[in-house]
Write a protein that holds these residues in place. Structure first.
Motif, PDB file in Angstrom:
ATOM      1  N   THR A 179       0.829  -1.206   0.000  1.00  0.00           N
ATOM      2  CA  THR A 179       0.000   0.000   0.000  1.00  0.00           C
ATOM      3  C   THR A 179       0.866   1.258   0.000  1.00  0.00           C
ATOM      4  OG1 THR A 179      -1.777  -1.099   1.200  1.00  0.00           O
ATOM      5  CG2 THR A 179      -1.762   1.295   1.282  1.00  0.00           C
ATOM      6  N   GLU A 180       2.031   1.193   0.653  1.00  0.00           N
ATOM      7  CA  GLU A 180       2.844   2.393   0.860  1.00  0.00           C
ATOM      8  C   GLU A 180       3.660   2.812  -0.350  1.00  0.00           C
ATOM      9  OE1 GLU A 180       1.704   0.428   4.471  1.00  0.00           O
ATOM     10  OE2 GLU A 180       2.939  -0.341   2.830  1.00  0.00           O
ATOM     11  N   ASP A 181       4.109   1.850  -1.161  1.00  0.00           N
ATOM     12  CA  ASP A 181       5.119   2.147  -2.181  1.00  0.00           C
ATOM     13  C   ASP A 181       4.569   2.018  -3.592  1.00  0.00           C
ATOM     14  OD1 ASP A 181       7.104   0.338   0.055  1.00  0.00           O
ATOM     15  OD2 ASP A 181       7.277   2.502  -0.282  1.00  0.00           O
ATOM     16  N   PHE A 182       5.027   2.928  -4.458  1.00  0.00           N
ATOM     17  CA  PHE A 182       4.572   2.928  -5.846  1.00  0.00           C
ATOM     18  C   PHE A 182       5.724   3.422  -6.719  1.00  0.00           C
ATOM     19  CE2 PHE A 182       1.745   2.408  -9.133  1.00  0.00           C
ATOM     20  CZ  PHE A 182       1.259   3.550  -9.738  1.00  0.00           C
ATOM     21  N   PRO A 183       6.712   2.574  -6.987  1.00  0.00           N
ATOM     22  CA  PRO A 183       7.868   3.000  -7.776  1.00  0.00           C
ATOM     23  C   PRO A 183       7.564   3.099  -9.270  1.00  0.00           C
ATOM     24  CG  PRO A 183       8.075   0.705  -7.135  1.00  0.00           C
ATOM     25  CD  PRO A 183       6.862   1.223  -6.447  1.00  0.00           C
ATOM     26  N   LEU A 184       8.237   4.035  -9.921  1.00  0.00           N
ATOM     27  CA  LEU A 184       8.113   4.245 -11.367  1.00  0.00           C
ATOM     28  C   LEU A 184       9.447   3.899 -12.019  1.00  0.00           C
ATOM     29  CD1 LEU A 184       6.394   5.498 -13.763  1.00  0.00           C
ATOM     30  CD2 LEU A 184       7.621   7.627 -13.281  1.00  0.00           C
ATOM     31  N   ARG A 185       9.402   3.055 -13.021  1.00  0.00           N
ATOM     32  CA  ARG A 185      10.613   2.558 -13.662  1.00  0.00           C
ATOM     33  C   ARG A 185      10.729   3.110 -15.079  1.00  0.00           C
ATOM     34  NH1 ARG A 185      15.524   0.143 -12.504  1.00  0.00           N
ATOM     35  NH2 ARG A 185      16.195  -1.174 -14.234  1.00  0.00           N
ATOM     36  N   LEU A 186      11.913   3.666 -15.398  1.00  0.00           N
ATOM     37  CA  LEU A 186      12.259   4.023 -16.768  1.00  0.00           C
ATOM     38  C   LEU A 186      13.274   3.009 -17.246  1.00  0.00           C
ATOM     39  CD1 LEU A 186      11.419   6.809 -15.377  1.00  0.00           C
ATOM     40  CD2 LEU A 186      12.732   7.885 -17.209  1.00  0.00           C
ATOM     41  N   GLU A 187      12.972   2.278 -18.314  1.00  0.00           N
ATOM     42  CA  GLU A 187      13.844   1.202 -18.750  1.00  0.00           C
ATOM     43  C   GLU A 187      14.942   1.691 -19.686  1.00  0.00           C
ATOM     44  OE1 GLU A 187      14.117  -1.653 -17.609  1.00  0.00           O
ATOM     45  OE2 GLU A 187      12.243  -2.021 -16.541  1.00  0.00           O
ATOM     46  N   LEU A 188      14.593   2.490 -20.672  1.00  0.00           N
ATOM     47  CA  LEU A 188      15.548   3.005 -21.649  1.00  0.00           C
ATOM     48  C   LEU A 188      15.315   4.509 -21.764  1.00  0.00           C
ATOM     49  CD1 LEU A 188      15.268   0.294 -24.460  1.00  0.00           C
ATOM     50  CD2 LEU A 188      17.256   0.715 -22.987  1.00  0.00           C
ATOM     51  N   ALA A 189      16.065   5.268 -20.982  1.00  0.00           N
ATOM     52  CA  ALA A 189      15.802   6.703 -20.896  1.00  0.00           C
ATOM     53  C   ALA A 189      15.997   7.388 -22.245  1.00  0.00           C
ATOM     54  CB  ALA A 189      16.707   7.330 -19.855  1.00  0.00           C
ATOM     55  N   ALA A 190      15.062   8.292 -22.555  1.00  0.00           N
ATOM     56  CA  ALA A 190      15.106   9.066 -23.787  1.00  0.00           C
ATOM     57  C   ALA A 190      14.988  10.552 -23.449  1.00  0.00           C
ATOM     58  CB  ALA A 190      13.962   8.656 -24.712  1.00  0.00           C
ATOM     59  N   PRO A 191      15.551  11.428 -24.278  1.00  0.00           N
ATOM     60  CA  PRO A 191      15.476  12.871 -23.985  1.00  0.00           C
ATOM     61  C   PRO A 191      14.051  13.371 -23.765  1.00  0.00           C
ATOM     62  CG  PRO A 191      17.045  12.472 -25.745  1.00  0.00           C
ATOM     63  CD  PRO A 191      16.374  11.147 -25.483  1.00  0.00           C
ATOM     64  N   SER A 192      13.077  12.753 -24.420  1.00  0.00           N
ATOM     65  CA  SER A 192      11.680  13.183 -24.260  1.00  0.00           C
ATOM     66  C   SER A 192      11.141  12.924 -22.851  1.00  0.00           C
ATOM     67  CB  SER A 192      10.790  12.447 -25.270  1.00  0.00           C
ATOM     68  OG  SER A 192      10.850  11.050 -25.046  1.00  0.00           O
ATOM     69  N   GLN A 193      11.878  12.155 -22.061  1.00  0.00           N
ATOM     70  CA  GLN A 193      11.453  11.875 -20.694  1.00  0.00           C
ATOM     71  C   GLN A 193      12.034  12.864 -19.685  1.00  0.00           C
ATOM     72  OE1 GLN A 193      12.628   7.620 -20.865  1.00  0.00           O
ATOM     73  NE2 GLN A 193      10.475   7.166 -20.428  1.00  0.00           N
ATOM     74  N   THR A 194      12.764  13.844 -20.179  1.00  0.00           N
ATOM     75  CA  THR A 194      13.206  14.934 -19.315  1.00  0.00           C
ATOM     76  C   THR A 194      11.987  15.690 -18.828  1.00  0.00           C
ATOM     77  OG1 THR A 194      15.352  15.194 -20.410  1.00  0.00           O
ATOM     78  CG2 THR A 194      14.465  17.117 -19.256  1.00  0.00           C
ATOM     79  N   SER A 195      11.812  15.735 -17.517  1.00  0.00           N
ATOM     80  CA  SER A 195      10.598  16.319 -16.965  1.00  0.00           C
ATOM     81  C   SER A 195      10.717  16.376 -15.446  1.00  0.00           C
ATOM     82  CB  SER A 195       9.383  15.476 -17.362  1.00  0.00           C
ATOM     83  OG  SER A 195       8.174  16.116 -17.007  1.00  0.00           O
ATOM     84  N   VAL A 196       9.689  16.901 -14.827  1.00  0.00           N
ATOM     85  CA  VAL A 196       9.560  16.816 -13.375  1.00  0.00           C
ATOM     86  C   VAL A 196       8.457  15.796 -13.088  1.00  0.00           C
ATOM     87  CG1 VAL A 196       9.127  18.022 -11.217  1.00  0.00           C
ATOM     88  CG2 VAL A 196      10.236  19.221 -13.115  1.00  0.00           C
ATOM     89  N   TYR A 197       8.758  14.822 -12.261  1.00  0.00           N
ATOM     90  CA  TYR A 197       7.828  13.737 -11.980  1.00  0.00           C
ATOM     91  C   TYR A 197       7.268  13.894 -10.573  1.00  0.00           C
ATOM     92  CZ  TYR A 197       9.579  11.561 -16.181  1.00  0.00           C
ATOM     93  OH  TYR A 197       9.901  11.307 -17.486  1.00  0.00           O
ATOM     94  N   PHE A 198       5.951  13.812 -10.486  1.00  0.00           N
ATOM     95  CA  PHE A 198       5.272  13.927  -9.202  1.00  0.00           C
ATOM     96  C   PHE A 198       4.495  12.656  -8.905  1.00  0.00           C
ATOM     97  CE2 PHE A 198       6.115  18.162  -7.894  1.00  0.00           C
ATOM     98  CZ  PHE A 198       6.277  18.914  -9.053  1.00  0.00           C
ATOM     99  N   CYS A 199       4.629  12.236  -7.677  1.00  0.00           N
ATOM    100  CA  CYS A 199       3.816  11.143  -7.153  1.00  0.00           C
ATOM    101  C   CYS A 199       2.736  11.749  -6.262  1.00  0.00           C
ATOM    102  CB  CYS A 199       4.703  10.186  -6.352  1.00  0.00           C
ATOM    103  SG  CYS A 199       3.842   8.791  -5.608  1.00  0.00           S
ATOM    104  N   ALA A 200       1.566  11.178  -6.294  1.00  0.00           N
ATOM    105  CA  ALA A 200       0.464  11.665  -5.463  1.00  0.00           C
ATOM    106  C   ALA A 200      -0.317  10.485  -4.911  1.00  0.00           C
ATOM    107  CB  ALA A 200      -0.466  12.572  -6.277  1.00  0.00           C
ATOM    108  N   SER A 201      -1.036  10.726  -3.827  1.00  0.00           N
ATOM    109  CA  SER A 201      -1.893   9.689  -3.261  1.00  0.00           C
ATOM    110  C   SER A 201      -3.197  10.303  -2.793  1.00  0.00           C
ATOM    111  CB  SER A 201      -1.192   8.981  -2.097  1.00  0.00           C
ATOM    112  OG  SER A 201      -1.098   9.841  -0.973  1.00  0.00           O
ATOM    113  N   SER A 202      -4.219   9.472  -2.684  1.00  0.00           N
ATOM    114  CA  SER A 202      -5.494   9.923  -2.144  1.00  0.00           C
ATOM    115  C   SER A 202      -6.210   8.742  -1.504  1.00  0.00           C
ATOM    116  CB  SER A 202      -6.369  10.561  -3.231  1.00  0.00           C
ATOM    117  OG  SER A 202      -6.766   9.605  -4.184  1.00  0.00           O
TER     118      SER A 202
END
Lengths: 114, 115
Positions: free
Chosen positions: A71-94
């Motif tokens: 319930t507590e953890d929700f990891p996000l995996r990038l397998e083959l990083a690409a320049p288009s994935q340059t961003s700010v990533y936010f995790c949220a819960s409700s």
């Protein structure tokens, strides 16, 4: 309560590398979400989960994977990083869908792919 | 399709003057509407929400928002702006019909309050 905690805060990757963005929450929330925020574009939903063992795609899932073993953890995996994935990533819960509680956000992971 | 529009990229207002940040939405079912604020290098923070009931909802830091069903709008307002209100504001909607699990966000409006 710590709320939603994201690690790392900053990361630079080379094209083709992989990494996992960590997200954990201590509020016993059922629902968890991953967004990316690009300048002037608002937040785009990548993946979400309505409980442990259940995940589903959002608007922009390509190039990402998630898991929800607890319930507590929700990891996000990038397998083959690409320049288009340059961003700010936010995790949220409700909390669950019946209460219409707002989302609680982490402070983000700023990711650059070079 | 569900969507949220914030027509203004930026709103400039003098301190002490009233402010309005606009938001319109499109959903298939009943709308559940939210406003969030984002300060630099931070995540989004909840300000207020409309679920049902009175069309005028009050939230944190003196902000309020008015739900208008006929115009499908949910504009954020404050009677007297403070310099410390300067931030990025996001409107979000949750569709009470389809895709209830998802929140849809607008592109954000940068509020600049000048002393």
């Amino acid at each position: 309560n710590a709320g939603v905690t994201q690690t790392p805060k900053f990361r630079i990757l080379k094209i083709g590398q992989s990494m996992t963005l960590q997200c954990t929450q201590d509020m016993n929330h059922n629902y968890m979400y991953w967004y990316r925020q690009d300048p002037g574009m608002g937040l785009k939903l990548i993946y979400y989960s309505v409980g442990a063992g259940i995940t589903d795609k959002g608007e922009v899932p390509n190039g990402y994977n998630v898991s929800r073993s607890t319930t507590e953890d929700f990891p996000l995996r990038l397998e083959l990083a690409a320049p288009s994935q340059t961003s700010v990533y936010f995790c949220a819960s409700s909390y669950n869908r019946d209460t219409n509680q707002p989302q609680h956000f982490g402070d983000g992971t700023r990711l650059s792919i070079l | 399709a569900q969507s949220v529009a914030q027509p203004e990229d930026q709103v400039n207002v003098a301190e002490g003057n009233p402010l309005t940040v606009k938001c319109t939405y499109s959903v298939s079912g009943n709308p559940y509407l939210f406003w969030y604020v984002q300060y630099p290098n931070r995540g989004l923070q909840f300000l207020l929400k409309y679920i049902t009931g009175d069309n005028l909802v009050k939230g944190s830091y003196g902000f309020e928002a008015e739900f208008n069903k006929s115009q499908t709008s949910f504009h954020l307002k404050k009677p007297s702006a403070l310099v410390s209100d300067s931030a990025l504001y996001f409107c979000a909607v949750r569709d009470g019909g389809v895709d209830f699990n998802k929140f849809y966000f607008g592109s954000g409006t940068k509020l600049n309050v000048k002393p």
